[in-house]
Write an enzyme that holds these catalytic residues in place. Structure first.
Site, PDB file in Angstrom:
ATOM      1  N   HIS A 199     -11.116 -62.767  26.740  1.00  0.00           N
ATOM      2  CA  HIS A 199     -10.407 -61.615  26.035  1.00  0.00           C
ATOM      3  C   HIS A 199      -9.243 -61.514  26.568  1.00  0.00           C
ATOM      4  CE1 HIS A 199     -13.564 -59.507  24.149  1.00  0.00           C
ATOM      5  NE2 HIS A 199     -14.346 -59.500  25.087  1.00  0.00           N
ATOM      6  N   THR A 227     -10.011 -47.640  21.470  1.00  0.00           N
ATOM      7  CA  THR A 227     -10.662 -48.755  20.825  1.00  0.00           C
ATOM      8  C   THR A 227     -12.069 -48.578  20.137  1.00  0.00           C
ATOM      9  OG1 THR A 227     -11.647 -49.057  23.136  1.00  0.00           O
ATOM     10  CG2 THR A 227      -9.693 -50.351  22.551  1.00  0.00           C
ATOM     11  N   TYR A 229     -23.019 -43.792  22.321  1.00  0.00           N
ATOM     12  CA  TYR A 229     -22.123 -45.062  21.827  1.00  0.00           C
ATOM     13  C   TYR A 229     -20.588 -44.442  21.913  1.00  0.00           C
ATOM     14  CZ  TYR A 229     -19.221 -47.673  18.580  1.00  0.00           C
ATOM     15  OH  TYR A 229     -18.374 -48.502  17.972  1.00  0.00           O
ATOM     16  N   ARG A 255     -21.965 -52.324  23.788  1.00  0.00           N
ATOM     17  CA  ARG A 255     -23.194 -53.155  24.129  1.00  0.00           C
ATOM     18  C   ARG A 255     -24.191 -52.451  24.978  1.00  0.00           C
ATOM     19  NH1 ARG A 255     -20.306 -57.460  27.103  1.00  0.00           N
ATOM     20  NH2 ARG A 255     -22.230 -57.301  28.510  1.00  0.00           N
ATOM     21  N   GLY A 298     -13.191 -52.501  13.756  1.00  0.00           N
ATOM     22  CA  GLY A 298     -11.833 -51.892  13.409  1.00  0.00           C
ATOM     23  C   GLY A 298     -11.286 -52.077  12.227  1.00  0.00           C
TER      24      GLY A 298
END
Length: 572
Positions: free
Chosen positions: A375, A402, A426, A446, A480
């Site tokens: 990442h 994000t 979430y 996750r 996104g």
């Protein structure tokens, strides 16, 4: 008081002690690993520094539970002495948002006997979750957006004064007791109670054996409609083309039903995808099981930290291939531009509560590697203003850009319009506010939410039926959406993003012969789950981002004996 204790792992401690209450928690970490060549390419400056991986915390038998819902703030006393010092906003007629209510509820006493190394170690305080729907109270009520109906409170935290702290660096296990002691309390009696608790815990852990969690016996499953999701993606894409937003994060949910042992899912997820933030929260009939790579906000003394993650590539088969793939990712203009946008969002968030001129991007576009992916990550810091605290810092950074898109307020409005079920936990946060005033929260991605003895809606194109399942397991993922997003690709991206938790679930699953799978039409029902958000087909933090496992996380049989120190700190 010091006592030797046969080694216990975090899983064993949790299994042995959390049977004492319907509420408890396990917080763990695995190290982040720089994607570096022998010369240190891509490696951050602090490559040898501790990266959240030193401590594991087990909380058991909390004093009280503070639940913040849209209509009330409730304190449920569980028997501890600290509960009588909790003040809710309903008690003192004060107003404010969910974070103001949490600040009011936390007892305020001077700390006595806390060691100098207390900073950034959990030694009691508030531990729990902040649900995504708290955005309606914190932000969206200002623009007149009505919240959806949801069974998940905006926030729920336990007040804990009993914490097992496992230090993986010096191989020690400590019981940390932080009782509140009033001026009229009998100090001798309080001390005797603490000694009795320490002896009881010592005996319990000495007799504890490694847990043997049950499997998941699956009876049914349901997935969100692909057609409806792709329609939402097209709408969000048009908003981008119209200049309404730069990016919007649209998510969807999967549900599985059956009998499950939450500890079994946590153990499986911990093995499959170890991450910087791993957590198992038990809140009565609700469990939150997750492994997140990303910090929502961290406050240590007057330092505030945000950790935006965006940009993903696969791991290579060798260090050389790792370097090649990381270099290609860093050279990708789209990856760089989206990451820069999210860093700018984080800077703006931190600036809300930071001293002028103190906001810094200390690390920019470093590549860190996990067990399956690499990442791009950055670190944004600032100095907290003298009139702000950890609750203010949480407000400033919540929710993470994000998980919403940009600009955040307008993106949240579009999420409200296009997502047909509440997000639940979430996109929210899991973490703690400690007695020291520090805080540490992970973005809830996750993650699976498990609810027991609940009625679930099982739907298909023709009809919707209700069935009572022993447990409902919910997992959520988002994508996104940008100007060139492809709806079908974004749908499949959400499927891929749920694979991390679902693969861990699959490892412990036994299906019944009559199990069926349905695709529900999406109606606004409560769904607590996990995933992350990213740009057009560019995976960010909720991808399968698995931290390299901490070397201290060994099997029960291979661990060496550790020394357990009983520590007492008091609030007077």
């Amino acid at each position: 008081m010091t006592a030797s204790l046969p080694t216990v792992t975090p899983l064993t401690a949790y299994a042995a002690l959390t049977t004492r209450s319907d509420y408890g928690f396990l917080l763990e970490s695995a190290e982040k690993t720089p994607s570096s060549d022998p010369d240190g390419a891509f490696a951050p400056d602090y490559a040898t520094a501790d990266r959240h991986a030193r401590f594991s915390f087990v909380g058991y038998d909390p004093d009280a539970v503070i639940t913040v819902s849209p209509s009330e703030v409730e304190c449920t006393t569980l028997g501890g002495r600290a509960a009588k010092y909790i003040t809710t906003s309903d008690d003192d007629n004060s107003s404010g948002d969910v974070l103001d209510h949490l600040r009011t509820a936390m007892p305020k006493f001077p700390r006595v006997g806390f060691p100098d190394d207390d900073r950034h170690r959990l030694r009691g305080g508030l531990v729990g979750f902040l649900a995504y729907e708290a955005v309606y109270d914190i932000w969206l009520n200002e623009v007149g957006i009505d919240r959806p109906d949801t069974q998940t409170p905006d926030a729920e935290f336990v007040l804990t004064t009993k914490t097992i702290s496992i230090d993986h660096t010096d191989k020690s296990v400590s019981l940390v007791l932080t009782p509140i002691v009033a001026s009229d309390d009998d100090l001798g009696s309080v001390y005797d109670e603490l000694v009795a608790e320490a002896v009881d815990v010592q005996e319990t852990l000495a007799a504890a054996t490694p847990p043997d969690p049950d499997e998941f016996i699956q009876t049914n499953s349901a997935a969100g409609s692909q057609a409806e999701y792709e329609t939402a993606v097209r709408t969000a894409k048009q908003r981008v083309l119209d200049g309404d937003i730069y990016q919007g994060v649209i998510s969807r949910v999967r549900e599985q039903y059956g009998e499950i042992d939450p500890l079994g899912l946590y153990a499986s997820l911990r093995d499959v995808n170890p991450s910087p933030y791993m957590y198992l929260l038990r809140h009565d009939e609700r469990y939150i099981v997750g492994a997140s790579p990303e910090t929502l906000v961290s406050v240590q003394d007057d330092r505030i930290v945000s950790n935006p993650i965006a940009g993903t590539c696969s791991r290579g088969s060798s260090p050389v291939e790792d370097r090649r793939l990381a270099g290609e990712m860093l050279a990708d203009a789209k990856e760089r531009s989206e990451h820069t946008m999210l860093v700018d969002l984080a800077r703006n968030d931190v600036r809300r509560v930071a001293d002028p001129g103190s906001v810094r991007v200390e690390e920019f576009m470093n590549v860190l590697k996990y067990s399956h992916v690499q990442h791009i990550e950055s670190t944004v810091t600032g100095t907290l203003t003298s009139d702000a605290d950890a609750f203010d810092a949480t407000r400033a950074t919540f929710p993470a850009g994000t998980l919403t898109g940009a600009p955040k307020i307008r993106a949240m409005e579009i999420v409200d319009e296009l997502e047909t079920t509440p997000r639940g936990v979430y996109g929210g946060g899991v973490g703690y506010y400690s007695w020291s005033g520090d805080a540490d929260f992970a973005i809830v991605i996750r993650t699976a939410t498990i609810e027991t003895d609940k009625t679930a809606l099982v739907s298909n194109q023709a009809d919707t039926t209700a069935e009572t399942a022993p447990a409902t397991v919910r997992v959520r993922a988002g994508a996104g959406i940008v100007a060139d997003s492809d709806p079908a690709s974004e749908y499949h991206e959400t499927e891929q993003k749920m694979d991390g938790v679902l693969s861990a679930l699959e490892l412990i699953t036994t299906e019944t012969t009559e199990m069926t799978q349905t695709q529900p039409t999406q109606t606004r029902i409560d769904t607590d789950t996990d995933t992350d958000t990213d740009g057009n087909n560019n995976e960010t933090e909720d991808e399968e981002t698995d931290g390299r496992t901490n070397g201290d996380m060994k099997s029960e049989s291979s661990r060496t004996e550790e020394v357990s120190r009983w520590q007492f700190q008091c609030l007077w």
